[in-house]
Design a protein around this motif. Structure first.
Motif, PDB file in Angstrom:
ATOM      1  N   ARG A   9       0.832  -1.211   0.000  1.00 51.47           N
ATOM      2  CA  ARG A   9       0.000   0.000   0.000  1.00 51.47           C
ATOM      3  C   ARG A   9       0.864   1.259   0.000  1.00 51.47           C
ATOM      4  O   ARG A   9       0.581   2.214  -0.703  1.00 51.47           O
ATOM      5  CB  ARG A   9      -0.895   0.012   1.246  1.00 51.47           C
ATOM      6  CG  ARG A   9      -2.251  -0.597   0.964  1.00 51.47           C
ATOM      7  CD  ARG A   9      -3.200  -0.342   2.098  1.00 51.47           C
ATOM      8  NE  ARG A   9      -4.222  -1.379   2.110  1.00 51.47           N
ATOM      9  CZ  ARG A   9      -4.763  -1.888   3.202  1.00 51.47           C
ATOM     10  NH1 ARG A   9      -4.387  -1.444   4.385  1.00 51.47           N
ATOM     11  NH2 ARG A   9      -5.679  -2.808   3.132  1.00 51.47           N
ATOM     12  N   LEU A  12       2.390   1.762  -3.302  1.00 56.49           N
ATOM     13  CA  LEU A  12       1.374   2.253  -4.243  1.00 56.49           C
ATOM     14  C   LEU A  12       1.140   3.741  -4.023  1.00 56.49           C
ATOM     15  O   LEU A  12       1.075   4.510  -4.981  1.00 56.49           O
ATOM     16  CB  LEU A  12       0.055   1.469  -4.051  1.00 56.49           C
ATOM     17  CG  LEU A  12      -1.053   1.828  -5.045  1.00 56.49           C
ATOM     18  CD1 LEU A  12      -0.641   1.457  -6.462  1.00 56.49           C
ATOM     19  CD2 LEU A  12      -2.351   1.109  -4.662  1.00 56.49           C
ATOM     20  N   LEU A  13       1.069   4.126  -2.741  1.00 58.89           N
ATOM     21  CA  LEU A  13       0.850   5.539  -2.412  1.00 58.89           C
ATOM     22  C   LEU A  13       1.987   6.396  -2.950  1.00 58.89           C
ATOM     23  O   LEU A  13       1.771   7.433  -3.566  1.00 58.89           O
ATOM     24  CB  LEU A  13       0.721   5.691  -0.884  1.00 58.89           C
ATOM     25  CG  LEU A  13       0.420   7.113  -0.402  1.00 58.89           C
ATOM     26  CD1 LEU A  13      -0.984   7.519  -0.832  1.00 58.89           C
ATOM     27  CD2 LEU A  13       0.555   7.207   1.110  1.00 58.89           C
ATOM     28  N   VAL A  16       1.679   6.718  -6.657  1.00 55.17           N
ATOM     29  CA  VAL A  16       0.609   7.650  -7.045  1.00 55.17           C
ATOM     30  C   VAL A  16       1.087   9.095  -6.899  1.00 55.17           C
ATOM     31  O   VAL A  16       0.897   9.917  -7.788  1.00 55.17           O
ATOM     32  CB  VAL A  16      -0.663   7.397  -6.201  1.00 55.17           C
ATOM     33  CG1 VAL A  16      -1.643   8.559  -6.350  1.00 55.17           C
ATOM     34  CG2 VAL A  16      -1.321   6.087  -6.620  1.00 55.17           C
ATOM     35  N   VAL A  17       1.745   9.371  -5.766  1.00 56.71           N
ATOM     36  CA  VAL A  17       2.234  10.736  -5.527  1.00 56.71           C
ATOM     37  C   VAL A  17       3.245  11.125  -6.594  1.00 56.71           C
ATOM     38  O   VAL A  17       3.186  12.223  -7.162  1.00 56.71           O
ATOM     39  CB  VAL A  17       2.842  10.852  -4.107  1.00 56.71           C
ATOM     40  CG1 VAL A  17       3.617  12.160  -3.977  1.00 56.71           C
ATOM     41  CG2 VAL A  17       1.751  10.758  -3.054  1.00 56.71           C
ATOM     42  N   VAL A  19       3.539   9.963  -9.653  1.00 55.36           N
ATOM     43  CA  VAL A  19       2.859  10.149 -10.943  1.00 55.36           C
ATOM     44  C   VAL A  19       2.181  11.513 -10.983  1.00 55.36           C
ATOM     45  O   VAL A  19       2.275  12.243 -11.975  1.00 55.36           O
ATOM     46  CB  VAL A  19       1.833   9.009 -11.186  1.00 55.36           C
ATOM     47  CG1 VAL A  19       0.892   9.368 -12.340  1.00 55.36           C
ATOM     48  CG2 VAL A  19       2.568   7.709 -11.481  1.00 55.36           C
ATOM     49  N   ILE A  20       1.510  11.880  -9.886  1.00 51.48           N
ATOM     50  CA  ILE A  20       0.811  13.177  -9.846  1.00 51.48           C
ATOM     51  C   ILE A  20       1.805  14.329  -9.996  1.00 51.48           C
ATOM     52  O   ILE A  20       1.608  15.229 -10.803  1.00 51.48           O
ATOM     53  CB  ILE A  20       0.004  13.314  -8.522  1.00 51.48           C
ATOM     54  CG1 ILE A  20      -1.209  12.382  -8.556  1.00 51.48           C
ATOM     55  CG2 ILE A  20      -0.437  14.765  -8.313  1.00 51.48           C
ATOM     56  CD1 ILE A  20      -1.946  12.296  -7.236  1.00 51.48           C
TER      57      ILE A  20
END
Ligand SMILES: [Cu+2]
Length: 154
Positions: A9, A12-13, A16-17, A19-20
């Motif tokens: 997790r 993944l977090l 995501v950060v 990628v943003i």
């Protein structure tokens, strides 16, 4: 098992950060590339004697965005009935913009290409308020719909 789930997790977090942030930076950079700063006016982009200068740019006509367009009328050209109205329209943007005036200058769709200058001249024979607007789709189109020609009675 629960420890490895937590790690997944967290990974993944982090992903995501990342990628943003990366996509945000790319979009920001692209917007700068697509919208270079204009350092000089096109040749002939000069306010005519007893006339008006309209500069179409990525902030509308004569910085419509900074003057409250589209809710505020901008730019506003005030003339008197019977007056010859001379307007020079320049485009300092990287895309084409249109220039129309309801009733007076809307017979055909007018466009001014990047770095181009257009001369408009007519006699203000009818009094009233007439919309100045862009009739070709552009990135700042909504901000180029609230210009106003005000012709007052002589
Ligand atoms: Cu437009």
């Amino acid at each position: 098992v629960s420890q490895s789930l937590d790690r997944n997790r967290r990974n993944l977090l982090v992903l995501v950060v990342v990628v943003i942030v990366v996509s945000g930076v790319v979009v920001f950079d692209l917007s700068i590339i697509a919208r270079p700063a204009v350092t000089s006016l096109p040749a002939g982009c000069v306010k005519p004697t007893d006339g008006f200068l309209i500069i179409a740019s990525n902030t509308g006509y004569n910085d419509s965005v900074g003057h409250g367009a589209p809710s505020e009328a901008w730019p506003v050209i005030n003339v008197t009935e019977g007056q010859t109205v001379n307007i020079v329209v320049c485009n300092t943007d990287v895309e084409a913009h249109g220039f129309q005036i309801s009733h007076y200058y809307d017979g055909q769709i007018e466009s001014v290409g990047p770095g181009q200058v257009m001369h408009v001249s007519f006699v203000a024979t009818e009094t009233g308020n007439f919309q100045i607007f862009c009739a070709i789709l552009c990135e700042v189109h909504p901000y180029m719909q609230s210009g106003m020609l005000r012709v007052s009675a002589s």
